[in-house]
Design a protein around this motif. Structure first.
Motif, PDB file in Angstrom:
ATOM      1  N   ASN A  30     133.596  43.766  26.344  1.00 56.26           N
ATOM      2  CA  ASN A  30     132.545  43.249  25.472  1.00 56.26           C
ATOM      3  C   ASN A  30     132.364  44.221  24.319  1.00 56.26           C
ATOM      4  N   ARG A  31     133.277  44.151  23.369  1.00 60.79           N
ATOM      5  CA  ARG A  31     133.188  45.012  22.196  1.00 60.79           C
ATOM      6  C   ARG A  31     132.148  44.476  21.235  1.00 60.79           C
ATOM      7  N   GLY A  33     130.442  42.849  18.361  1.00 58.65           N
ATOM      8  CA  GLY A  33     130.851  41.853  17.387  1.00 58.65           C
ATOM      9  C   GLY A  33     131.984  40.952  17.834  1.00 58.65           C
ATOM     10  N   GLN A  34     132.460  41.114  19.048  1.00 61.75           N
ATOM     11  CA  GLN A  34     133.536  40.261  19.534  1.00 61.75           C
ATOM     12  C   GLN A  34     133.045  39.436  20.712  1.00 61.75           C
ATOM     13  N   THR A  35     133.804  38.421  21.034  1.00 58.18           N
ATOM     14  CA  THR A  35     133.492  37.574  22.177  1.00 58.18           C
ATOM     15  C   THR A  35     133.736  38.340  23.469  1.00 58.18           C
ATOM     16  N   PRO A  36     132.750  38.399  24.376  1.00 53.38           N
ATOM     17  CA  PRO A  36     133.016  39.032  25.667  1.00 53.38           C
ATOM     18  C   PRO A  36     134.048  38.219  26.447  1.00 53.38           C
ATOM     19  N   LEU A  37     134.980  38.915  27.091  1.00 49.02           N
ATOM     20  CA  LEU A  37     136.044  38.248  27.841  1.00 49.02           C
ATOM     21  C   LEU A  37     136.165  38.834  29.233  1.00 49.02           C
ATOM     22  N   LEU A  38     136.331  37.945  30.212  1.00 54.87           N
ATOM     23  CA  LEU A  38     136.691  38.328  31.565  1.00 54.87           C
ATOM     24  C   LEU A  38     138.147  37.934  31.741  1.00 54.87           C
ATOM     25  N   GLN A  39     138.988  38.892  32.115  1.00 55.44           N
ATOM     26  CA  GLN A  39     140.404  38.614  32.331  1.00 55.44           C
ATOM     27  C   GLN A  39     140.712  38.825  33.806  1.00 55.44           C
ATOM     28  N   ILE A  40     141.367  37.844  34.419  1.00 54.59           N
ATOM     29  CA  ILE A  40     141.751  37.913  35.823  1.00 54.59           C
ATOM     30  C   ILE A  40     143.271  37.887  35.899  1.00 54.59           C
ATOM     31  N   ASP A  61     135.788  33.150  28.419  1.00 54.91           N
ATOM     32  CA  ASP A  61     134.773  33.648  27.502  1.00 54.91           C
ATOM     33  C   ASP A  61     133.410  33.302  28.108  1.00 54.91           C
ATOM     34  N   ARG A  62     132.354  33.596  27.415  1.00 53.74           N
ATOM     35  CA  ARG A  62     131.018  33.386  27.960  1.00 53.74           C
ATOM     36  C   ARG A  62     130.788  31.917  28.345  1.00 53.74           C
ATOM     37  N   GLN A  63     131.189  31.002  27.499  1.00 55.16           N
ATOM     38  CA  GLN A  63     130.960  29.581  27.746  1.00 55.16           C
ATOM     39  C   GLN A  63     131.758  29.074  28.949  1.00 55.16           C
ATOM     40  N   SER A  64     133.034  29.421  29.024  1.00 51.82           N
ATOM     41  CA  SER A  64     133.835  28.935  30.153  1.00 51.82           C
ATOM     42  C   SER A  64     133.443  29.634  31.457  1.00 51.82           C
ATOM     43  N   ALA A  65     132.999  30.885  31.389  1.00 51.97           N
ATOM     44  CA  ALA A  65     132.511  31.572  32.588  1.00 51.97           C
ATOM     45  C   ALA A  65     131.255  30.878  33.118  1.00 51.97           C
ATOM     46  N   PHE A  66     130.376  30.477  32.218  1.00 51.17           N
ATOM     47  CA  PHE A  66     129.155  29.766  32.624  1.00 51.17           C
ATOM     48  C   PHE A  66     129.506  28.419  33.245  1.00 51.17           C
ATOM     49  N   GLU A  67     130.481  27.738  32.662  1.00 48.39           N
ATOM     50  CA  GLU A  67     130.905  26.457  33.212  1.00 48.39           C
ATOM     51  C   GLU A  67     131.516  26.640  34.602  1.00 48.39           C
ATOM     52  N   LEU A  68     132.349  27.670  34.774  1.00 45.33           N
ATOM     53  CA  LEU A  68     132.926  27.942  36.089  1.00 45.33           C
ATOM     54  C   LEU A  68     131.835  28.280  37.097  1.00 45.33           C
TER      55      LEU A  68
END
Length: 80
Positions: A30-31, A33-40, A61-68
């Motif tokens: 989560n840098r 100014g950038q989109t936070p990303l979870l990488q698996i 990203d935040r939106q797809s993590a929330f959906e999951l």
């Protein structure tokens, strides 16, 4: 390495339990100014030709993590 943008339910006749089991490793970035990303990441099992070699990677990203999170809660009945 795909960034998952959304989830869609797929009703197939059955889901088969995979014979191979691995430990997934994850990274979170989560840098400013950038989109936070979870990488698996998953790695080749001991039975593979190249055990321990990076096999699959996907990102949320935040939106797809929330959906999951919502999918998991609904399907496993976490929201009781």
């Amino acid at each position: 390495m795909p960034l998952i943008t959304r989830f869609a339910r797929h009703d197939s006749p059955s889901v088969k339990l995979q014979k191979t089991q691995v430990v997934a490793r994850y990274k979170f970035e989560n840098r400013d100014g950038q989109t936070p990303l979870l990488q698996i990441d998953t790695y080749g099992s001991d039975e593979r030709a190249f055990p321990g070699k990076l096999s699959q990677t996907f990102q949320l990203d935040r939106q797809s993590a929330f959906e999951l999170w919502n999918v998991l809660g609904r399907e496993f009945d976490f929201f009781k």
